[in-house]
Design a protein around this motif. Structure first.
Motif, PDB file in Angstrom:
ATOM      1  N   LYS A 126       0.831  -1.204   0.000  1.00  0.00           N
ATOM      2  CA  LYS A 126       0.000   0.000   0.000  1.00  0.00           C
ATOM      3  C   LYS A 126       0.865   1.254   0.000  1.00  0.00           C
ATOM      4  O   LYS A 126       1.768   1.410   0.810  1.00  0.00           O
ATOM      5  CB  LYS A 126      -0.924   0.038   1.219  1.00  0.00           C
ATOM      6  CG  LYS A 126      -1.925   1.204   1.167  1.00  0.00           C
ATOM      7  CD  LYS A 126      -2.633   1.413   2.481  1.00  0.00           C
ATOM      8  CE  LYS A 126      -1.786   2.196   3.453  1.00  0.00           C
ATOM      9  NZ  LYS A 126      -1.617   3.631   3.075  1.00  0.00           N
ATOM     10  N   ASP A 164      -3.725   5.824   0.544  1.00  0.00           N
ATOM     11  CA  ASP A 164      -4.849   5.473   1.406  1.00  0.00           C
ATOM     12  C   ASP A 164      -6.079   5.066   0.606  1.00  0.00           C
ATOM     13  O   ASP A 164      -6.868   4.221   1.042  1.00  0.00           O
ATOM     14  CB  ASP A 164      -5.199   6.650   2.324  1.00  0.00           C
ATOM     15  CG  ASP A 164      -4.127   6.895   3.378  1.00  0.00           C
ATOM     16  OD1 ASP A 164      -3.334   5.963   3.640  1.00  0.00           O
ATOM     17  OD2 ASP A 164      -4.077   8.014   3.923  1.00  0.00           O
ATOM     18  N   LEU A 224      -6.571   1.264   0.077  1.00  0.00           N
ATOM     19  CA  LEU A 224      -6.529   0.387   1.247  1.00  0.00           C
ATOM     20  C   LEU A 224      -7.426  -0.834   1.097  1.00  0.00           C
ATOM     21  O   LEU A 224      -7.090  -1.928   1.574  1.00  0.00           O
ATOM     22  CB  LEU A 224      -6.919   1.172   2.503  1.00  0.00           C
ATOM     23  CG  LEU A 224      -6.910   0.391   3.821  1.00  0.00           C
ATOM     24  CD1 LEU A 224      -5.522  -0.169   4.109  1.00  0.00           C
ATOM     25  CD2 LEU A 224      -7.378   1.281   4.973  1.00  0.00           C
TER      26      LEU A 224
END
Length: 237
Positions: free
Chosen positions: A47, A50, A53
């Protein structure tokens, strides 16, 4: 595995020899993270944003969210990924107390580029099967029993190798301005994460008349003629 992420050793055997790490008796904390190996053949994904995610599984390690990265490998093949102890500096040696395993085998790690890194070997299984790699240390519990504490995770997905062909077809004498081999290398680099290989071939070229009525505009039928020429060259398409 209990609710705290600890795996209790039942004394079972593994398929690839005994790579079980020694038990630790102190309270040193470990957190193992993964990164791509510079010599990897297939893909690695962790990752970075964000917004992405939801593409990752998560775990709780040391009461913190741990985002599990992905590693791809050819079915039945082998590839490599770097591992590092995030709770030590680059000069600290990678701890001997760390072990790696899946549900069916233990995994071996070699010396890495830095003292605090190891190169972990991952093994492909069957097409689109996902196998979880557990990173663990063995600690003695209050009763003196060996307890495996999970300190990192990796998802490994296997893909059958796919081979595709790309034909470069110059039209009306227009040449391809780039190197054929460079294009193949770049396609293979991009699609390696899905175990896809590309064979790039150069065609001698075709002639297509875009303006049969001579009005200086492309005929409405010109795209159809172009597709027909391609179908004559590649009837399977």
């Amino acid at each position: 595995m209990d609710g705290n992420g600890n795996v209790h050793n039942t004394g079972g055997s593994n398929q690839d020899g005994d790579n079980t790490p020694p038990a630790v008796t102190d309270s040193t904390q470990y957190l193992i993270v993964f990164d791509k190996n510079p010599n990897q053949t297939y893909g690695f994904d962790k990752k970075e944003y964000d917004a992405h995610l939801n593409n990752y599984n998560t775990a709780v390690i040391h009461e913190e969210q741990y985002i599990i990265p992905w590693k791809s490998v050819q079915s039945g093949g082998i590839d490599y990924v770097d591992v590092q102890n995030a709770q030590a500096d680059r000069q600290a040696a990678f701890p001997d107390a760390i072990g790696f395993k899946t549900a069916t085998r233990t995994l071996s790690a070699q010396a890495g580029m830095d003292d605090n890194k190891k190169k972990l070997s991952v093994i492909g299984t069957t097409h689109e099967n996902v196998e979880e790699v557990l990173v663990y240390v063995i600690r003695k519990d209050e009763e003196g029993k060996d307890t495996e504490e999970v300190v990192g995770k990796l998802n490994v997905i296997s893909y059958d190798q796919v081979y595709n062909k790309v034909y470069i077809v110059p039209v009306n004498g227009n040449g391809y301005p780039y190197n054929q081999t460079s294009l193949a290398n770049e396609l293979n680099r991009i699609y390696a994460q899905a175990a896809v290989r590309w064979d790039v071939r150069m065609h001698a070229g075709i002639q297509v008349d875009w303006d049969l009525d001579g009005d200086g505009k492309m005929d409405h039928e010109a795209p159809i003629r172009f597709l027909q020429r391609l179908q004559n060259i590649f009837p399977q398409t």
